[in-house]
Design a protein around this motif. Sequence first.
Motif, mmCIF file in Angstrom:
data_model
loop_
_atom_site.group_PDB
_atom_site.id
_atom_site.type_symbol
_atom_site.label_atom_id
_atom_site.label_comp_id
_atom_site.label_asym_id
_atom_site.label_seq_id
_atom_site.Cartn_x
_atom_site.Cartn_y
_atom_site.Cartn_z
ATOM 1 N N ASN A 232 66.833 66.196 69.959
ATOM 2 C CA ASN A 232 65.858 65.192 69.530
ATOM 3 C C ASN A 232 64.601 65.809 68.914
ATOM 4 O OD1 ASN A 232 64.940 66.228 71.959
ATOM 5 N ND2 ASN A 232 64.358 64.242 72.810
ATOM 6 N N ILE A 233 64.712 67.069 68.512
ATOM 7 C CA ILE A 233 63.588 67.758 67.858
ATOM 8 C C ILE A 233 64.093 68.456 66.602
ATOM 9 C CG2 ILE A 233 61.894 69.625 68.052
ATOM 10 C CD1 ILE A 233 61.798 69.149 71.027
ATOM 11 N N THR A 234 63.315 68.352 65.537
ATOM 12 C CA THR A 234 63.531 69.148 64.334
ATOM 13 C C THR A 234 62.305 70.024 64.151
ATOM 14 O OG1 THR A 234 64.911 67.494 63.252
ATOM 15 C CG2 THR A 234 63.799 69.084 61.817
ATOM 16 N N ILE A 235 62.520 71.303 63.939
ATOM 17 C CA ILE A 235 61.412 72.229 63.698
ATOM 18 C C ILE A 235 61.193 72.327 62.192
ATOM 19 C CG2 ILE A 235 60.652 74.622 63.873
ATOM 20 C CD1 ILE A 235 61.994 74.769 66.563
ATOM 21 N N LEU A 236 59.944 72.107 61.779
ATOM 22 C CA LEU A 236 59.556 72.179 60.373
ATOM 23 C C LEU A 236 58.543 73.308 60.217
ATOM 24 C CD1 LEU A 236 59.579 70.987 57.488
ATOM 25 C CD2 LEU A 236 57.742 69.464 58.253
ATOM 26 N N PRO A 237 58.980 74.467 59.714
ATOM 27 C CA PRO A 237 58.038 75.579 59.571
ATOM 28 C C PRO A 237 57.136 75.393 58.355
ATOM 29 C CG PRO A 237 60.277 76.289 59.031
ATOM 30 C CD PRO A 237 60.350 74.842 59.408
ATOM 31 N N LEU A 238 55.869 75.727 58.535
ATOM 32 C CA LEU A 238 54.916 75.721 57.429
ATOM 33 C C LEU A 238 55.101 76.981 56.596
ATOM 34 C CD1 LEU A 238 51.726 74.628 59.377
ATOM 35 C CD2 LEU A 238 52.909 73.302 57.623
ATOM 36 N N PRO A 239 54.653 76.951 55.354
ATOM 37 C CA PRO A 239 54.697 78.186 54.563
ATOM 38 C C PRO A 239 53.835 79.265 55.223
ATOM 39 C CG PRO A 239 54.097 76.293 53.202
ATOM 40 C CD PRO A 239 54.091 75.832 54.616
ATOM 41 N N PRO A 240 54.173 80.528 55.026
ATOM 42 C CA PRO A 240 53.366 81.598 55.614
ATOM 43 C C PRO A 240 51.943 81.601 55.055
ATOM 44 C CG PRO A 240 55.167 82.506 54.294
ATOM 45 C CD PRO A 240 55.296 81.022 54.268
ATOM 46 N N ARG A 241 51.010 82.016 55.884
ATOM 47 C CA ARG A 241 49.605 82.168 55.502
ATOM 48 C C ARG A 241 49.028 80.896 54.890
ATOM 49 N NH1 ARG A 241 52.511 86.433 54.546
ATOM 50 N NH2 ARG A 241 52.883 86.019 52.362
ATOM 51 N N ALA A 242 49.259 79.758 55.552
ATOM 52 C CA ALA A 242 48.748 78.477 55.063
ATOM 53 C C ALA A 242 48.085 77.689 56.195
ATOM 54 C CB ALA A 242 49.883 77.673 54.427
ATOM 55 N N PRO A 243 47.032 78.251 56.821
ATOM 56 C CA PRO A 243 46.419 77.563 57.956
ATOM 57 C C PRO A 243 45.835 76.205 57.588
ATOM 58 C CG PRO A 243 45.056 79.414 57.268
ATOM 59 C CD PRO A 243 46.353 79.500 56.497
ATOM 60 N N GLU A 244 45.494 76.011 56.319
ATOM 61 C CA GLU A 244 44.934 74.714 55.906
ATOM 62 C C GLU A 244 45.953 73.586 56.022
ATOM 63 O OE1 GLU A 244 46.789 76.541 52.288
ATOM 64 O OE2 GLU A 244 45.523 77.279 53.907
ATOM 65 N N LEU A 245 47.232 73.914 56.100
ATOM 66 C CA LEU A 245 48.274 72.903 56.268
ATOM 67 C C LEU A 245 48.546 72.593 57.734
ATOM 68 C CD1 LEU A 245 50.870 74.108 53.616
ATOM 69 C CD2 LEU A 245 49.147 72.298 53.390
ATOM 70 N N ASN A 246 47.984 73.383 58.628
ATOM 71 C CA ASN A 246 48.281 73.256 60.043
ATOM 72 C C ASN A 246 47.095 72.634 60.788
ATOM 73 O OD1 ASN A 246 49.199 73.491 62.619
ATOM 74 N ND2 ASN A 246 49.637 75.676 62.512
ATOM 75 N N PRO A 247 47.151 71.314 61.057
ATOM 76 C CA PRO A 247 46.015 70.658 61.696
ATOM 77 C C PRO A 247 45.664 71.195 63.078
ATOM 78 C CG PRO A 247 47.723 69.056 61.100
ATOM 79 C CD PRO A 247 48.237 70.409 60.761
ATOM 80 N N VAL A 248 46.617 71.823 63.757
ATOM 81 C CA VAL A 248 46.309 72.333 65.094
ATOM 82 C C VAL A 248 45.277 73.458 65.033
ATOM 83 C CG1 VAL A 248 48.074 74.124 65.403
ATOM 84 C CG2 VAL A 248 47.366 72.723 67.346
ATOM 85 N N GLU A 249 45.164 74.128 63.891
ATOM 86 C CA GLU A 249 44.139 75.169 63.756
ATOM 87 C C GLU A 249 42.752 74.575 63.987
ATOM 88 O OE1 GLU A 249 44.713 78.331 63.605
ATOM 89 O OE2 GLU A 249 46.861 78.187 63.240
ATOM 90 N N LEU B 187 60.589 76.881 76.714
ATOM 91 C CA LEU B 187 60.015 75.984 77.723
ATOM 92 C C LEU B 187 59.227 74.858 77.059
ATOM 93 C CD1 LEU B 187 58.729 78.608 80.331
ATOM 94 C CD2 LEU B 187 60.706 77.080 80.563
ATOM 95 N N HIS B 188 58.489 75.205 76.011
ATOM 96 C CA HIS B 188 57.693 74.226 75.271
ATOM 97 C C HIS B 188 58.593 73.168 74.630
ATOM 98 C CE1 HIS B 188 54.157 72.773 73.222
ATOM 99 N NE2 HIS B 188 54.679 73.006 72.046
ATOM 100 N N LEU B 189 59.666 73.611 74.004
ATOM 101 C CA LEU B 189 60.612 72.673 73.386
ATOM 102 C C LEU B 189 61.223 71.739 74.428
ATOM 103 C CD1 LEU B 189 62.489 74.957 70.837
ATOM 104 C CD2 LEU B 189 60.847 73.126 70.317
ATOM 105 N N ALA B 190 61.571 72.283 75.573
ATOM 106 C CA ALA B 190 62.157 71.453 76.637
ATOM 107 C C ALA B 190 61.159 70.394 77.095
ATOM 108 C CB ALA B 190 62.600 72.326 77.809
ATOM 109 N N GLU B 191 59.905 70.778 77.214
ATOM 110 C CA GLU B 191 58.866 69.828 77.643
ATOM 111 C C GLU B 191 58.661 68.738 76.590
ATOM 112 O OE1 GLU B 191 56.158 68.212 80.253
ATOM 113 O OE2 GLU B 191 57.543 69.862 80.598
ATOM 114 N N ILE B 192 58.604 69.124 75.337
ATOM 115 C CA ILE B 192 58.463 68.128 74.264
ATOM 116 C C ILE B 192 59.664 67.194 74.270
ATOM 117 C CG2 ILE B 192 58.419 67.789 71.757
ATOM 118 C CD1 ILE B 192 56.850 70.456 71.601
ATOM 119 N N SER B 193 60.849 67.750 74.373
ATOM 120 C CA SER B 193 62.073 66.959 74.354
ATOM 121 C C SER B 193 62.069 65.895 75.444
ATOM 122 C CB SER B 193 63.284 67.870 74.507
ATOM 123 O OG SER B 193 64.473 67.130 74.515
#
Length: 116
Positions: A47-64, A12-18
């Motif tokens: 129209n979306i590409t998912i880019l996964p962050l490395p595991p256990r790397a919250p410092e790379l994820n600004p949404v945190e 549902l989230h992907l559909a909304e972003i799209s």
Amino acid sequence: MLPVCNLHGMQLHLAEISRTVAQGAHAVLIVDQAAWHTSQKLDVPYNITILPLPPRAPELNPVENLWQFLRNTWLSNRIFRTYDDIVDIACHAWNQLVDQPWRIMSIGLRKWAHRL
């Protein structure tokens, strides 16, 4: 606002972003390693590409940092009497935040990423 995080919610989230991606544009969605973010069962819109962050790397994820700001600013030191209270207050907090795009940018900024 969904009551659980799971594959259906992510779809549902992907559909909304799209739907909000400008015509002719492409979105890159940075996600953590939650199973519902990276499942092969997801139908990722064209129209979306998912880019996964490395595991256990919250410092790379600004949404945190955004979640922490929401908790500290609008969601902490509260008593939620019902599920509807949780939804109402969380939606209010989210709407307050999205009305402040400059704050989102400053909270999500990573100084180390702009040293070049």
